[in-house]
Design a protein around this motif. Structure first.
Motif, PDB file in Angstrom:
ATOM      1  N   TYR A   1       0.834  -1.195   0.000  1.00 47.10           N
ATOM      2  CA  TYR A   1       0.000   0.000   0.000  1.00 47.10           C
ATOM      3  C   TYR A   1       0.872   1.250   0.000  1.00 47.10           C
ATOM      4  O   TYR A   1       1.923   1.283   0.645  1.00 47.10           O
ATOM      5  CB  TYR A   1      -0.854   0.058   1.275  1.00 47.10           C
ATOM      6  CG  TYR A   1      -1.575  -1.210   1.662  1.00 47.10           C
ATOM      7  CD1 TYR A   1      -0.904  -2.248   2.296  1.00 47.10           C
ATOM      8  CD2 TYR A   1      -2.944  -1.359   1.427  1.00 47.10           C
ATOM      9  CE1 TYR A   1      -1.563  -3.408   2.678  1.00 47.10           C
ATOM     10  CE2 TYR A   1      -3.610  -2.515   1.813  1.00 47.10           C
ATOM     11  CZ  TYR A   1      -2.919  -3.537   2.428  1.00 47.10           C
ATOM     12  OH  TYR A   1      -3.582  -4.680   2.814  1.00 47.10           O
TER      13      TYR A   1
ATOM     14  N   GLN B   1      -3.214   0.391  -3.840  1.00 46.67           N
ATOM     15  CA  GLN B   1      -2.963  -0.908  -3.230  1.00 46.67           C
ATOM     16  C   GLN B   1      -2.636  -1.912  -4.328  1.00 46.67           C
ATOM     17  O   GLN B   1      -3.341  -1.993  -5.342  1.00 46.67           O
ATOM     18  CB  GLN B   1      -4.191  -1.377  -2.453  1.00 46.67           C
ATOM     19  CG  GLN B   1      -4.075  -2.761  -1.848  1.00 46.67           C
ATOM     20  CD  GLN B   1      -5.351  -3.225  -1.177  1.00 46.67           C
ATOM     21  OE1 GLN B   1      -6.248  -2.439  -0.916  1.00 46.67           O
ATOM     22  NE2 GLN B   1      -5.431  -4.515  -0.898  1.00 46.67           N
TER      23      GLN B   1
ATOM     24  N   ARG C   1      -4.673  -9.563   1.774  1.00 48.58           N
ATOM     25  CA  ARG C   1      -5.434  -8.325   1.606  1.00 48.58           C
ATOM     26  C   ARG C   1      -6.073  -7.827   2.887  1.00 48.58           C
ATOM     27  O   ARG C   1      -6.259  -6.625   3.058  1.00 48.58           O
ATOM     28  CB  ARG C   1      -6.522  -8.522   0.562  1.00 48.58           C
ATOM     29  CG  ARG C   1      -5.993  -8.809  -0.824  1.00 48.58           C
ATOM     30  CD  ARG C   1      -7.127  -8.869  -1.819  1.00 48.58           C
ATOM     31  NE  ARG C   1      -6.656  -9.195  -3.149  1.00 48.58           N
ATOM     32  CZ  ARG C   1      -7.403  -9.126  -4.235  1.00 48.58           C
ATOM     33  NH1 ARG C   1      -8.657  -8.755  -4.143  1.00 48.58           N
ATOM     34  NH2 ARG C   1      -6.902  -9.447  -5.409  1.00 48.58           N
ATOM     35  N   THR C   2      -6.426  -8.711   3.812  1.00 45.00           N
ATOM     36  CA  THR C   2      -7.105  -8.255   5.022  1.00 45.00           C
ATOM     37  C   THR C   2      -6.271  -8.518   6.274  1.00 45.00           C
ATOM     38  O   THR C   2      -6.773  -8.459   7.380  1.00 45.00           O
ATOM     39  CB  THR C   2      -8.484  -8.926   5.170  1.00 45.00           C
ATOM     40  OG1 THR C   2      -8.299 -10.345   5.148  1.00 45.00           O
ATOM     41  CG2 THR C   2      -9.416  -8.524   4.045  1.00 45.00           C
TER      42      THR C   2
ATOM     43  N   GLN D   1      -1.523  -4.579   8.535  1.00 46.51           N
ATOM     44  CA  GLN D   1      -0.624  -3.782   7.703  1.00 46.51           C
ATOM     45  C   GLN D   1       0.537  -3.270   8.556  1.00 46.51           C
ATOM     46  O   GLN D   1       0.328  -2.743   9.648  1.00 46.51           O
ATOM     47  CB  GLN D   1      -1.387  -2.592   7.110  1.00 46.51           C
ATOM     48  CG  GLN D   1      -2.488  -3.016   6.147  1.00 46.51           C
ATOM     49  CD  GLN D   1      -3.186  -1.836   5.510  1.00 46.51           C
ATOM     50  OE1 GLN D   1      -2.614  -0.766   5.347  1.00 46.51           O
ATOM     51  NE2 GLN D   1      -4.448  -2.038   5.152  1.00 46.51           N
TER      52      GLN D   1
ATOM     53  N   ARG E   1     -12.469  -0.881   8.983  1.00 49.54           N
ATOM     54  CA  ARG E   1     -12.810  -1.347   7.639  1.00 49.54           C
ATOM     55  C   ARG E   1     -14.054  -2.236   7.699  1.00 49.54           C
ATOM     56  O   ARG E   1     -14.421  -2.761   8.745  1.00 49.54           O
ATOM     57  CB  ARG E   1     -11.643  -2.097   6.994  1.00 49.54           C
ATOM     58  CG  ARG E   1     -11.260  -3.396   7.648  1.00 49.54           C
ATOM     59  CD  ARG E   1     -10.159  -4.109   6.847  1.00 49.54           C
ATOM     60  NE  ARG E   1      -9.709  -5.327   7.488  1.00 49.54           N
ATOM     61  CZ  ARG E   1     -10.281  -6.510   7.334  1.00 49.54           C
ATOM     62  NH1 ARG E   1     -11.359  -6.621   6.569  1.00 49.54           N
ATOM     63  NH2 ARG E   1      -9.806  -7.567   7.950  1.00 49.54           N
TER      64      ARG E   1
ATOM     65  N   GLY F   1     -14.842  -8.005   4.697  1.00 47.06           N
ATOM     66  CA  GLY F   1     -14.467  -8.384   3.338  1.00 47.06           C
ATOM     67  C   GLY F   1     -13.772  -7.288   2.550  1.00 47.06           C
ATOM     68  O   GLY F   1     -13.276  -7.532   1.455  1.00 47.06           O
ATOM     69  N   ALA F   2     -13.730  -6.093   3.094  1.00 49.71           N
ATOM     70  CA  ALA F   2     -13.062  -4.990   2.402  1.00 49.71           C
ATOM     71  C   ALA F   2     -11.609  -4.919   2.840  1.00 49.71           C
ATOM     72  O   ALA F   2     -11.255  -5.393   3.909  1.00 49.71           O
ATOM     73  CB  ALA F   2     -13.773  -3.677   2.690  1.00 49.71           C
ATOM     74  N   GLN F   3     -10.790  -4.326   2.014  1.00 50.61           N
ATOM     75  CA  GLN F   3      -9.370  -4.222   2.320  1.00 50.61           C
ATOM     76  C   GLN F   3      -8.979  -2.821   2.775  1.00 50.61           C
ATOM     77  O   GLN F   3      -8.006  -2.642   3.496  1.00 50.61           O
ATOM     78  CB  GLN F   3      -8.564  -4.592   1.087  1.00 50.61           C
ATOM     79  CG  GLN F   3      -8.869  -5.998   0.595  1.00 50.61           C
ATOM     80  CD  GLN F   3      -8.852  -6.095  -0.907  1.00 50.61           C
ATOM     81  OE1 GLN F   3      -7.915  -5.605  -1.548  1.00 50.61           O
ATOM     82  NE2 GLN F   3      -9.866  -6.706  -1.495  1.00 50.61           N
TER      83      GLN F   3
END
Lengths: 113, 111
Positions: free
Chosen positions: A33, A48, A98-99, A102, B92, B95-97
């Motif tokens: 990102y 991203q 992706r989830t 970070q 968030r 299911g969203a990033q």
């Protein structure tokens, strides 16, 4: 384990000049990102990547900003030409997926004069 | 109206005090809630991560989520000068990033 690396740490340029930032994510992290953090604000996602493909670039000012992630590892963010309002810290982050959590690098502080 | 609102402070408290940091949000679809700590000239680091409503405790830190009020909090007990930093809430959707951040609260703990 090494963290997210970014360079340069600081950059000062004149408006209308070009600038590029580099990011090396944590080894094995597929998602990368780029965020823009203006002084006194929270980070705002610019783009991203999932491996070397773009997942979300909806907030990237595409007339002046570009980014690439060749070979799905390192990434470069470029601004051409820079405007005064681009003065900010540019943060790179990476995550396994992706989830997932970070992890942020130290950022590049850009000043446009 | 911003999706996530956070009082920017600055907030200054004496060492040992209990600190309460808060965010409100407008999108009821948010399910994952995070608190990041950002020291000066550094990138944000994840402090607490909560799914849906409830409390989560980790040492001196407690995160609370009240989805009915669209309100999240971070409590710091026995605050230390090393806790001086900017605290960012982030959230968030399922299911969203994409993470949506608050603007951050700058906290100073005075010895």
């Amino acid at each position: 384990e090494a963290g997210v690396a970014q360079s340069p740490r600081y950059k000062i340029i004149e408006k209308r000049q070009s600038v590029a930032f580099w990011c090396n994510p944590i080894s094995g992290h597929a998602t990368l990102y780029w965020y823009q953090q203006i002084l006194g604000q929270g980070p705002k996602l610019l783009i991203q990547f999932q491996n070397n493909g773009v997942v979300d670039d909806s907030q990237l000012p595409k007339d002046r900003f570009s980014a690439e992630r060749l070979k799905g590892v390192d990434s470069t963010l470029k601004i051409q030409p820079a405007k005064l309002e681009d003065s900010a810290v540019y943060l790179c982050a990476s995550s396994l997926g992706r989830t997932d959590t970070q992890y942020f690098g130290p950022g590049t502080r850009l000043t446009v004069l | 109206q911003k999706e996530v609102e956070q009082d920017p402070g600055p907030l200054s408290v004496p060492e040992g005090a209990i600190v309460s940091l808060n965010c409100t949000y407008s999108n009821s679809a948010f399910q994952y809630f995070m608190w990041y700590r950002q020291y000066s000239r550094k990138g944000p680091e994840l402090l607490m991560y909560t799914y849906s409503s409830g409390n989560k405790e980790d040492g001196r830190f407690t995160a609370q989520v009240d989805k009915s009020s669209k309100y999240i909090s971070l409590f710091i007990r026995d605050s230390q000068p090393s806790d001086s930093a900017t605290y960012l809430c982030a959230m968030r959707r399922q299911g969203a990033q994409k993470l949506v951040f608050g603007q951050g609260t700058r906290l100073t703990i005075n010895p």
